[in-house]
Design a protein around this motif. Sequence first.
Motif, PDB file in Angstrom:
ATOM      1  N   CYS A 262       0.800  -1.232   0.000  1.00 38.41           N
ATOM      2  CA  CYS A 262       0.000   0.000   0.000  1.00 38.41           C
ATOM      3  C   CYS A 262       0.833   1.281   0.000  1.00 38.41           C
ATOM      4  O   CYS A 262       0.293   2.361  -0.210  1.00 38.41           O
ATOM      5  N   ILE A 263       2.111   1.165   0.235  1.00 37.21           N
ATOM      6  CA  ILE A 263       2.945   2.361   0.319  1.00 37.21           C
ATOM      7  C   ILE A 263       3.055   3.007  -1.067  1.00 37.21           C
ATOM      8  O   ILE A 263       3.159   2.312  -2.079  1.00 37.21           O
TER       9      ILE A 263
ATOM     10  N   ARG B 285       7.755   5.789  -0.355  1.00 30.73           N
ATOM     11  CA  ARG B 285       8.928   4.912  -0.413  1.00 30.73           C
ATOM     12  C   ARG B 285      10.195   5.724  -0.672  1.00 30.73           C
ATOM     13  O   ARG B 285      11.232   5.500  -0.055  1.00 30.73           O
ATOM     14  N   LEU B 286      10.105   6.703  -1.563  1.00 28.02           N
ATOM     15  CA  LEU B 286      11.252   7.558  -1.856  1.00 28.02           C
ATOM     16  C   LEU B 286      11.676   8.351  -0.619  1.00 28.02           C
ATOM     17  O   LEU B 286      12.860   8.447  -0.307  1.00 28.02           O
TER      18      LEU B 286
ATOM     19  N   ARG C 111      15.278   8.044   1.297  1.00 27.30           N
ATOM     20  CA  ARG C 111      16.131   9.227   1.551  1.00 27.30           C
ATOM     21  C   ARG C 111      16.457   9.348   3.037  1.00 27.30           C
ATOM     22  O   ARG C 111      17.587   9.665   3.403  1.00 27.30           O
ATOM     23  N   GLN C 112      15.457   9.122   3.884  1.00 28.17           N
ATOM     24  CA  GLN C 112      15.680   9.222   5.320  1.00 28.17           C
ATOM     25  C   GLN C 112      16.666   8.149   5.785  1.00 28.17           C
ATOM     26  O   GLN C 112      17.555   8.417   6.586  1.00 28.17           O
ATOM     27  N   GLU C 113      16.511   6.923   5.296  1.00 30.26           N
ATOM     28  CA  GLU C 113      17.427   5.851   5.687  1.00 30.26           C
ATOM     29  C   GLU C 113      18.841   6.107   5.192  1.00 30.26           C
ATOM     30  O   GLU C 113      19.807   5.788   5.865  1.00 30.26           O
TER      31      GLU C 113
END
Length: 161
Positions: free
Chosen positions: A145-146, A151-152, A156-158
Amino acid sequence: MITRRFLLAAATVTAGAAALPTVPTVAAPAAAPTLPAWVVGTPEQWNWRIVRAESADKAIARWLADEGYGEGCEDPEPDGKCGMCEACMFGYAEASRAPEFDHVAKPTPGDWIRAGLGHTCCRCNDECDASSAYGIGDEAVCNFCITAGERLAIERQEASQ
């Protein structure tokens, strides 16, 4: 400029204030200590919830009573199980310490996923866990569902960590 009228008024206020009785200060009551949070439920089931108790045994007992299993537990054995009720005979409940929820009044689905636990996806209602979903704000969102934008943003955060 200080006038006689100003001096008389100041003296009157000062004398009046000194004549007022003092009001004793009342200390605020100490906040009740928050009981530790436990995640209690049945293995392989989706009936887990947060229970606040002093120990795992007390958390399980409270969960069993809330689920309606505790009525037969009037004379427990030394291990805390009575041998009479279905829950005690088959070990229906387990408790795991959840320090992530110690100061959270009402965990959101996103909180459950961020704590490494499971929840149902807020978009499709399928069961998901921390390996197959993300906590996005207050929502638990499964991999199916994301959105591409979400997801992008997660990638980026990870990458920045």
